[in-house]
Design an enzyme around this catalytic site. Sequence first.
Site, short mmCIF file in Angstrom:
data_model
loop_
_atom_site.label_atom_id
_atom_site.label_comp_id
_atom_site.label_asym_id
_atom_site.label_seq_id
_atom_site.Cartn_x
_atom_site.Cartn_y
_atom_site.Cartn_z
N ASP A 125 0.86 -1.17 0.00
CA ASP A 125 0.00 0.00 0.00
C ASP A 125 0.91 1.23 0.00
O ASP A 125 1.73 1.37 0.90
CB ASP A 125 -0.86 -0.03 1.28
CG ASP A 125 -2.20 0.62 1.10
OD1 ASP A 125 -2.25 1.66 0.43
OD2 ASP A 125 -3.18 0.10 1.64
N ASP A 227 -2.85 4.78 -2.51
CA ASP A 227 -3.85 5.37 -1.62
C ASP A 227 -4.31 6.72 -2.18
O ASP A 227 -3.49 7.54 -2.59
CB ASP A 227 -3.19 5.55 -0.25
CG ASP A 227 -4.15 5.91 0.85
OD1 ASP A 227 -5.01 5.09 1.17
OD2 ASP A 227 -4.04 7.04 1.39
N GLU A 286 -6.60 3.78 -5.64
CA GLU A 286 -7.83 4.04 -4.89
C GLU A 286 -8.32 5.41 -5.32
O GLU A 286 -7.65 6.42 -5.09
CB GLU A 286 -7.57 4.05 -3.38
CG GLU A 286 -8.86 4.28 -2.61
CD GLU A 286 -8.69 4.87 -1.22
OE1 GLU A 286 -9.60 4.77 -0.41
OE2 GLU A 286 -7.63 5.48 -0.94
N HIS A 348 -11.14 -2.12 4.12
CA HIS A 348 -10.96 -1.71 5.52
C HIS A 348 -11.63 -0.38 5.85
O HIS A 348 -11.53 0.09 6.98
CB HIS A 348 -9.46 -1.63 5.82
CG HIS A 348 -8.79 -0.56 5.00
ND1 HIS A 348 -8.67 -0.65 3.62
CD2 HIS A 348 -8.25 0.63 5.33
CE1 HIS A 348 -8.07 0.42 3.15
NE2 HIS A 348 -7.80 1.22 4.18
N ASP A 349 -12.26 0.25 4.87
CA ASP A 349 -12.87 1.56 5.11
C ASP A 349 -14.39 1.53 5.19
O ASP A 349 -15.00 2.56 5.47
CB ASP A 349 -12.48 2.53 3.98
CG ASP A 349 -11.02 2.95 4.06
OD1 ASP A 349 -10.48 3.01 5.17
OD2 ASP A 349 -10.42 3.19 2.99
C1 GLC Z 1 -7.53 5.81 2.17
C2 GLC Z 1 -7.40 4.62 3.07
C3 GLC Z 1 -7.94 4.98 4.41
C4 GLC Z 1 -7.13 6.12 4.97
C5 GLC Z 1 -7.09 7.29 4.00
C6 GLC Z 1 -6.02 8.27 4.35
O1 GLC Z 1 -8.84 6.15 1.93
O2 GLC Z 1 -8.05 3.53 2.50
O3 GLC Z 1 -7.93 3.90 5.30
O4 GLC Z 1 -7.66 6.54 6.18
O5 GLC Z 1 -6.81 6.87 2.69
O6 GLC Z 1 -4.76 7.76 4.05
#
Ligand code: GLC
Length: 564
Positions: A125, A227, A286, A348-349
Amino acid sequence: MADVIPFPSPSARPERSSEPTRTEDFLWWRDGVIYQIYPRSFMDSDGDGVGDLQGLIDRLDYLAGAPDSLGVDALWLSPIYPSPGHDFGYDISDYENIDPLFGSLEVFDALVKACHARGIRVVMDLVMNHTSHQHPWFLEARSSLDNPKRDWYLWQNAGPGGRAPNHWRAVFGGRAWEWDETSQQFYYHMFLKEQPDLNWRNPQVVARLHEMIRFWMKRGVDGFRLDVVNCYFKDEKLRANPFTPGLRPFDMQRHVYDRDRPELVGALQGLRRVTDEYPETMMVGEVMGHDAQLAARYVGNGHDQLHQAFNFTWLKLPWKPNPFLRAILDWEAALPPGAWPCHVLNNHDVDRFVTRAGGGCYADARAKVAATLLLTMRGTPYLYYGEELGLPNTPIPRGEIVDPPGKQYWPFYLGRDPARTPMPWDGSTYGGFSTAKPWLRLNKDVQTRNVAVQKADPTSIFNVYRHLLKLRRTSLALRRGMFRSLQRKPKQMLAYLRVHPQQTMLVLLNFSRRKATEQIDATLPEGHWRVRFSTHPGEHARLVGGRAILQPNEAVILEKVLSE
Ligand code: GLC
């Protein structure tokens, strides 16, 4: 009923089954299935209640390489770099090391080696939109106005009356600008104030990040999940986002100026040049937002964009066939020709699928139908640890919440902890996850919902996933075939084909808890269909005169039997 179903009319011709196996051109990120690990919660080897890399190594047989493994092709590890942990690793303080909580670079190397020995690829990640406020770069940058690293972050003078430069909000609540007493300027943070955003317009920053990517590729890393990739650039003029109705202040702005800026295209080209130095390295982005068009913008069919981007539309859909069909078709239509989709039901979100989809006593049956949907899609499926057990959200009492947004910002939001609870391995104390009290409590039904119980039960959700993974791996149609819907406006079920020149699969999914009968496309190829998978062995789907008949929550995959 017989295993071979004639449709629409029986054929007397002799049958030949196609049984393609894993082919030479198996490309891991296209043909494989990727499994997301939240390292804090997978397996604890040193008894501190937090998962670690050695724990993961110890459990690799569960994932691939043994006869009873789940059978995934790659692991995506949520961040394992040193981090003060304000956002559990998504605030990195050293990009080229491993947090002692999880192990060391040596253990990481051992993990990569062990994964590769089993044919598992490793995806890291990469959080490059921001660092931790404890990262040495930021500590330097904030030390004085003329520090050489000052421009590595986004600084602005206060407006009249000490006002922030504009009204942009932070995702986790509050405004996105934090006043820095020492240097008397504001810095920008899209997330927590402990996560200052990097300045992607500074070529030194970009060069340093490229170097960091090479560091991991040299160690054998096969891919990267980027990310919040669409947030790297913000408008140079800091223009105000237009208003839009929304529940949270962050959602009350249309994010046209604080993300998705045109400069991103060039930055992705740069990243692609670097990752292409190591053949078959993959990048998945993402993309914040629930929008197929937006996610599609960043996926390329050539060599200058991301290999994949997450389109999170599925995560907000009600468990109904029509919205899913629309989302699938929109995603297919949005992607440029030759680009490759990916699909996700959990991460995980967000709340876990079984909790989102509800279903009460039908939740497990629903999880199996959802698994069949995900694993028969055109596009790479991403699984999230525990999904293969039908793990629901675990309610976390307010006093035990550790996720920052749950803890501090919105009174009614309980944060993301409920979807991050430890993997339940067995029914022993702490679910076989640790010898100490875990950092988050285990699922309430750990005694009955755990790996050991589900492995032993041939009808379990785990065994459905395992079976589907195996089928997908050996099926050209499921891996590479075209997606063709057989319906216009589905009511209770989805019916679609996956068509490859060498194989055709028909997938029928009953989303409802009632028996379903629906007309499907009359142009369905004629011939015999052989059942390759069914959630209801023995009483599976019937195809009668252009109609499909399914039992409640039934999922079935049929293969067209080739005639000589
Ligand atoms: C992404 C991650 C999340 C995190 C955010 C800030 O959305 O998936 O878990 O809190 O980025 O890095």
